[in-house]
Enzyme design. Structure first.
Site, PDB file in Angstrom:
ATOM      1  N   ARG A 137      22.106   2.718  -4.529  1.00 20.72           N
ATOM      2  CA  ARG A 137      22.400   1.473  -3.827  1.00 20.72           C
ATOM      3  C   ARG A 137      23.161   0.512  -4.744  1.00 20.72           C
ATOM      4  NH1 ARG A 137      17.657   1.113  -0.173  1.00 20.72           N
ATOM      5  NH2 ARG A 137      16.411   2.985  -0.495  1.00 20.72           N
TER       6      ARG A 137
ATOM      7  N   ASP B  30       0.813  -1.218   0.000  1.00 21.99           N
ATOM      8  CA  ASP B  30       0.000   0.000   0.000  1.00 21.99           C
ATOM      9  C   ASP B  30       0.847   1.268   0.000  1.00 21.99           C
ATOM     10  OD1 ASP B  30       1.002   0.066   2.590  1.00 21.99           O
ATOM     11  OD2 ASP B  30      -0.924  -0.302   3.568  1.00 21.99           O
TER      12      ASP B  30
ATOM     13  N   ASP C 262      18.371   2.171   5.635  1.00 24.93           N
ATOM     14  CA  ASP C 262      17.242   1.240   5.782  1.00 24.93           C
ATOM     15  C   ASP C 262      17.256   0.522   7.125  1.00 24.93           C
ATOM     16  OD1 ASP C 262      15.938   1.888   3.461  1.00 24.93           O
ATOM     17  OD2 ASP C 262      17.031   0.454   2.251  1.00 24.93           O
TER      18      ASP C 262
ATOM     19  N   ASP D 230      20.074  -4.288  -1.893  1.00 23.74           N
ATOM     20  CA  ASP D 230      19.332  -3.039  -2.057  1.00 23.74           C
ATOM     21  C   ASP D 230      19.413  -2.171  -0.808  1.00 23.74           C
ATOM     22  OD1 ASP D 230      17.540  -5.378  -1.303  1.00 23.74           O
ATOM     23  OD2 ASP D 230      16.291  -3.705  -0.660  1.00 23.74           O
TER      24      ASP D 230
END
Length: 489
Positions: A185, A127, A264, A254
């Protein structure tokens, strides 16, 4: 969707958008119902050249939620690929949108990115939204890493959206504004090598060299120099993680930044009890990304990066492979050099002696055997407070301590010099898992951000060793059991 005015200090120059459009999709965020600014990093805003007073309120909430686009921004979602737990797949910004590149008054360039602003073409079945807890978690850990002096993305703001995010439960939605030197990345290069043309791969490499590695452009083989510098930065970064007991938790390609920043913050955490096999992530069932595996995984990821550059390194593939392998062989020395220097600092050792490594390894082995706390063991050594731990009462530790003290006695530096080196090498406080969870629970369940703000204040200067930080060094109750983290997607 309106634009935010320039009096806030926006100064965008969107160079990434000049790359071939295969690397991104122009994408505006999806507005949210009722944005509210719940935490705002005023010092970081000032460093970026932004007017904090103009953004610390509803006007800022509208921008940081994505309801208003800052003047000069060109929002886009980046395309990339990646090896996730060893398996290669197409990815991309599925729940992130690059706002633009803010140029500071000093001429430095930083990406500003919304995390959780809605669907993008790379969302797959997601989403595109984010829950409040994981966004606050990234804010805490990334700012703690900055305080520790470890290269990292940073967090500018978190807003609640007034909307529900559906995961296992219904959770309050939020958007984090992340700041990075860039979001390029290893996976960006993997995407270019797999699905881009030779010209697009070269354009990405040239852009990255110009943005992050300009000294490499002067080398006889700029792409080889580029590879070597990326390897060096990653080796040093991972060594710094190890020195503070940080476990990234999901070292997919990634999630490895080309510019050498930690990026991240999903299922990451800091180790309490020293054990190289420590894994916190609920999805890492095999321990691929355990604390002790991080250096090897770093090399593996960098090998995947080197593979993407082979066509640029040399026209002859065999020679290109040989060049890449030689560059990768430097990782171990660079990693180990940074780690050794850091460990010498943690133990107050100046200079180098042949037995230093065995002294370090013996201590770590004893810590593991007696389940000693990683951070607090070094703090106890720093301030000679050798009590309260099973380790310090053992004959093995007494024998080790005698050898360590003899090592210190052979150096010319004073006891005060040793103390100062150890204080600046051993943090008084890390974001203890139980402290992070307490801050998140108070914020998410009760709307009380005071616990979080107090924790952030304690983490801002972890080498201060202030009286206020002492309570944050306490260990969690044993009844807490094994700690587990989740990626938050």
């Amino acid at each position: 969707m309106t634009q935010a005015h320039t009096e806030a200090g926006w100064n965008f120059d969107n160079s990434y958008a000049s790359l071939p459009d295969t690397f991104f999709t122009k994408q505006n965020p999806t507005p949210v119902r009722s944005p509210q600014l719940v935490i705002f990093n005023r010092p970081l805003a000032a460093a970026l050249g932004l007017q904090a007073d103009a953004l610390d309120g509803q006007a800022g909430a509208e921008v940081f939620a994505g309801n208003r686009i800052p003047a000069g921004a060109k929002p886009l979602a980046q395309a990339y690929a990646g090896h996730q737990f060893g398996h290669f797949t197409m990815l991309g910004d599925g729940r992130a949108i690059l706002i633009g590149e803010q140029v500071t008054p000093e001429g430095e360039r930083f990406d500003l990115q919304w995390k959780g602003p809605g669907r993008t073409p790379y969302s797959r079945r997601g989403d595109g939204r984010a829950a409040l807890g994981p966004m606050l978690r990234e804010y805490i850990i990334s700012e703690a890493m900055y305080g520790l002096g470890i290269p990292t993305t940073r967090s500018l703001a978190v807003v609640t959206t007034g909307e529900v995010v559906i995961r296992e439960d219904d959770l309050p939605g939020a958007v984090l504004t992340r700041v990075a030197s860039s979001h390029i990345r290893v996976g960006t290069f993997q995407y270019a090598a797999k699905w881009g043309s030779a010209e697009e791969l070269q354009a990405l490499a040239d852009y990255t060299i110009h943005r992050h590695y300009r000294e490499a452009a002067q080398a006889e083989n700029r792409y080889l120099a580029f590879l070597a510098e990326v390897i060096r930065r990653q080796a040093e970064l991972i060594a710094k993680w190890q020195l503070v007991g940080f476990i990234h938790g999901v070292m997919n390609t990634d999630n490895m930044s080309i510019c050498g920043e930690t990026i991240d913050y999903g299922p990451c955490a800091f180790m309490d009890t020293f054990d190289p096999a420590t894994v916190f992530s609920s999805i890492d069932q095999q321990g691929r990304y355990a604390y002790g595996n991080q250096p090897q995984i770093g090399v593996w990821n960098l090998a995947r990066f080197a593979e993407t550059l082979l066509p640029l390194l040399h026209d002859n593939q065999a020679q290109a492979i040989q060049m890449a392998e030689k560059a990768l062989s430097q990782f171990a020395e660079q990693y180990y050099g940074t780690w050794l220097a850091g460990m010498r600092g943690k133990l107050g050792m100046f200079g180098e002696e042949a037995d230093d490594v065995s002294l370090m390894e013996e201590l770590l082995s004893l810590m593991q055997k007696h389940r000693a706390d990683y951070t607090n063991t070094f703090l106890a050594l720093t301030f000679d407070r050798l009590n309260g731990s099973e380790l310090f009462a053992t004959p093995e530790f007494a024998a080790w301590q005698e050898k360590w003290q003899a090592r210190l006695a052979r150096q010319s530096q004073s006891a005060d010099d040793v103390l100062q080196l150890m204080k600046q090498s051993n943090p008084a406080v890390i974001p203890r898992n139980h402290r992070v969870e307490a801050a998140l629970e108070a914020a998410v369940q009760d709307g009380d951000y005071s616990v979080l703000r107090q924790l952030l204040a304690a983490l801002a200067n972890p080498y201060a060793h202030s009286a206020e930080q002492a309570e944050y060094a306490s260990l969690p109750p044993e009844a807490c059991g094994p700690y587990r983290t989740y990626c938050g997607t």
